[in-house]
Design an enzyme around this catalytic site. Structure first.
Site, PDB file in Angstrom:
ATOM      1  N   GLN A   1       0.599   8.768  -5.532  1.00 15.04           N
ATOM      2  CA  GLN A   1       1.277   7.955  -4.527  1.00 15.04           C
ATOM      3  C   GLN A   1       2.782   8.171  -4.681  1.00 15.04           C
ATOM      4  O   GLN A   1       3.418   7.577  -5.554  1.00 15.04           O
ATOM      5  CB  GLN A   1       0.908   6.489  -4.709  1.00 15.04           C
ATOM      6  CG  GLN A   1      -0.599   6.240  -4.767  1.00 15.04           C
ATOM      7  CD  GLN A   1      -1.283   6.449  -3.428  1.00 15.04           C
ATOM      8  OE1 GLN A   1      -1.109   5.660  -2.495  1.00 15.04           O
ATOM      9  NE2 GLN A   1      -2.084   7.509  -3.313  1.00 15.04           N
TER      10      GLN A   1
ATOM     11  N   SER B   1      -2.756   2.384   5.875  1.00 14.23           N
ATOM     12  CA  SER B   1      -2.385   3.087   7.106  1.00 14.23           C
ATOM     13  C   SER B   1      -2.656   2.288   8.374  1.00 14.23           C
ATOM     14  O   SER B   1      -2.762   2.860   9.459  1.00 14.23           O
ATOM     15  CB  SER B   1      -3.106   4.445   7.186  1.00 14.23           C
ATOM     16  OG  SER B   1      -2.740   5.264   6.089  1.00 14.23           O
TER      17      SER B   1
ATOM     18  N   GLY C   1      -2.052  -2.588   1.718  1.00 15.69           N
ATOM     19  CA  GLY C   1      -2.347  -1.284   1.162  1.00 15.69           C
ATOM     20  C   GLY C   1      -1.280  -0.246   1.488  1.00 15.69           C
ATOM     21  O   GLY C   1      -0.316  -0.501   2.217  1.00 15.69           O
ATOM     22  N   HIS C   2      -1.499   0.973   0.962  1.00 15.85           N
ATOM     23  CA  HIS C   2      -0.496   2.026   1.133  1.00 15.85           C
ATOM     24  C   HIS C   2      -0.360   2.447   2.602  1.00 15.85           C
ATOM     25  O   HIS C   2      -1.328   2.484   3.349  1.00 15.85           O
ATOM     26  CB  HIS C   2      -0.786   3.239   0.244  1.00 15.85           C
ATOM     27  CG  HIS C   2      -2.137   3.843   0.427  1.00 15.85           C
ATOM     28  ND1 HIS C   2      -2.610   4.826  -0.392  1.00 15.85           N
ATOM     29  CD2 HIS C   2      -3.120   3.628   1.329  1.00 15.85           C
ATOM     30  CE1 HIS C   2      -3.803   5.191  -0.011  1.00 15.85           C
ATOM     31  NE2 HIS C   2      -4.139   4.481   1.041  1.00 15.85           N
ATOM     32  N   ASN C   3       0.887   2.683   2.986  1.00 15.06           N
ATOM     33  CA  ASN C   3       1.253   3.150   4.324  1.00 15.06           C
ATOM     34  C   ASN C   3       0.998   2.116   5.426  1.00 15.06           C
ATOM     35  O   ASN C   3       1.013   2.451   6.608  1.00 15.06           O
ATOM     36  CB  ASN C   3       0.552   4.462   4.680  1.00 15.06           C
ATOM     37  CG  ASN C   3       1.030   5.610   3.820  1.00 15.06           C
ATOM     38  OD1 ASN C   3       0.452   5.893   2.771  1.00 15.06           O
ATOM     39  ND2 ASN C   3       2.101   6.269   4.243  1.00 15.06           N
TER      40      ASN C   3
END
Length: 343
Positions: A192, A253, A233-235
């Site tokens: 990440q 995302s 969460g990521h993005n």
């Protein structure tokens, strides 16, 4: 503070006698030197019994027996009145010798850094920032002016925090997103290497976690308010002036537009879009794109009206099943009777 001074500072009018106000409180608990308010009609009867010396109310609710501050929006103006009496937490000033600050970090002289804070290489802390004990600000982080970082917050490397941001205790920004690739030998970690960006005027509740992006950015837009125990969460990209209530989880995302409201315990799947102004009811599950302006509830989500109708039917299902079974038996008997007549 005089009641007339409060009225002047809030830009609202005073009805009745001026008086000294020592603080603010609820209608049920206020004393004769305190200011209270009425915003919810449910509590209107308490206007007659409250011990408050003065009340902040709409014009049509103002009692003749008390001094009143007249407001078109009592809840908003009372919140502003509370700000006049609120005392900031933390009495420390300057930089504690018990904090670790890397020699390549930049700390504005007006910032307050409490004991047992860690500030890493290349980090920049702006004017009037307050960092409470136990907080970690990693390499190359930026904390802009007037931000408040309460105890035991963690800002992992490269995290950007805007002006007037408030991070409550235990907030974690920029931890690794949950990214893994399947291999024959097992799970392989997807590094990440993105960052987390928190824009101006965001407030983030205690023990909330916002992951760094796998690539690019995880971003929370200006003015958004996030409750305790939320996971982004990521993005994930959150628009401006959103409200995200406790125990919400948003998978990677996913994008939220401006003014989105997610009630408590909403779960949002990854790689979807929620349009501007949509509102999702508590404990709902969102698994597909939501157009702007929609009010949805349920698992999976449906229109809020359909959810209410469905919820009203649910308790009746056992009785409906029993009646349906009875009707099926009667129908079978009728068919058998008609078949016998035809012979």
């Amino acid at each position: 503070m005089l009641l007339s001074e409060i009225a002047s500072r809030l830009g609202i009018s005073l009805k009745g006698s001026d008086m000294e106000i020592s603080g603010v409180n609820t209608l049920a608990e206020a004393s004769e030197s305190e200011l209270s308010f009425l915003a919810n009609p449910k509590y209107a009867p308490q206007l007659e019994t409250t011990g408050a010396g003065a009340v902040l109310v709409s014009a049509d609710q103002a009692p003749d027996s008390k001094s009143c501050l007249i407001s078109a929006n009592p809840y908003l103006d009372f919140a502003r009145a509370v700000q006049l009496f609120a005392k900031p937490q933390g009495s420390f000033e300057g930089m504690s010798p018990l904090a670790f600050v890397h020699e390549d970090a930049s700390i504005d002289p007006s910032a307050a850094i409490a004991p047992f804070v860690f500030i890493g290489r290349g980090a920049r802390v702006g004017a009037r920032v307050r960092v409470f004990s136990g907080s970690y600000i990693g390499e190359d982080c930026v904390v802009d002016e007037d931000a408040i970082i309460y105890p035991n917050c963690s800002l992992m490397a490269g995290t950007l925090v805007g002006k007037r941001v408030i991070l409550h205790a235990g907030t974690v920004l920029g931890s690794d997103g949950f990214g893994f690739a399947q291999a024959a030998s097992g799970m392989t970690k997807f590094p990440q290497i993105g960052r987390t960006v928190i824009e101006d005027d965001v407030e983030i509740g205690a023990n909330t976690t916002i992951d760094r992006a796998a690539l690019g950015e995880t971003r929370v837009g200006q003015g958004t308010k996030i409750d305790n125990l939320v996971q982004l969460g990521h993005n994930v990209r959150v628009g401006r002036n959103c409200i995200i209530v406790s125990q919400v989880g948003i998978a990677g995302s996913t994008t939220l537009g401006n003014g989105v409201v997610l009630a408590g315990q909403v779960g949002v799947a990854g790689h979807i879009n929620l349009g501007d102004g949509c509102r999702i009811g508590a404990k709902s599950g969102v698994g597909k794109d939501v157009p702007p302006g929609q009010d949805l509830s349920g698992i999976p989500v449906m229109s809020h009206g359909a959810f209410l109708r469905t919820s009203a039917i649910m308790p009746k299902l056992p009785e409906m099943k029993r009646r349906l079974g009875k009707l099926e038996k009667e129908l079978a008997a009728l068919r058998e009777e008609l078949a016998n007549k035809g012979k």
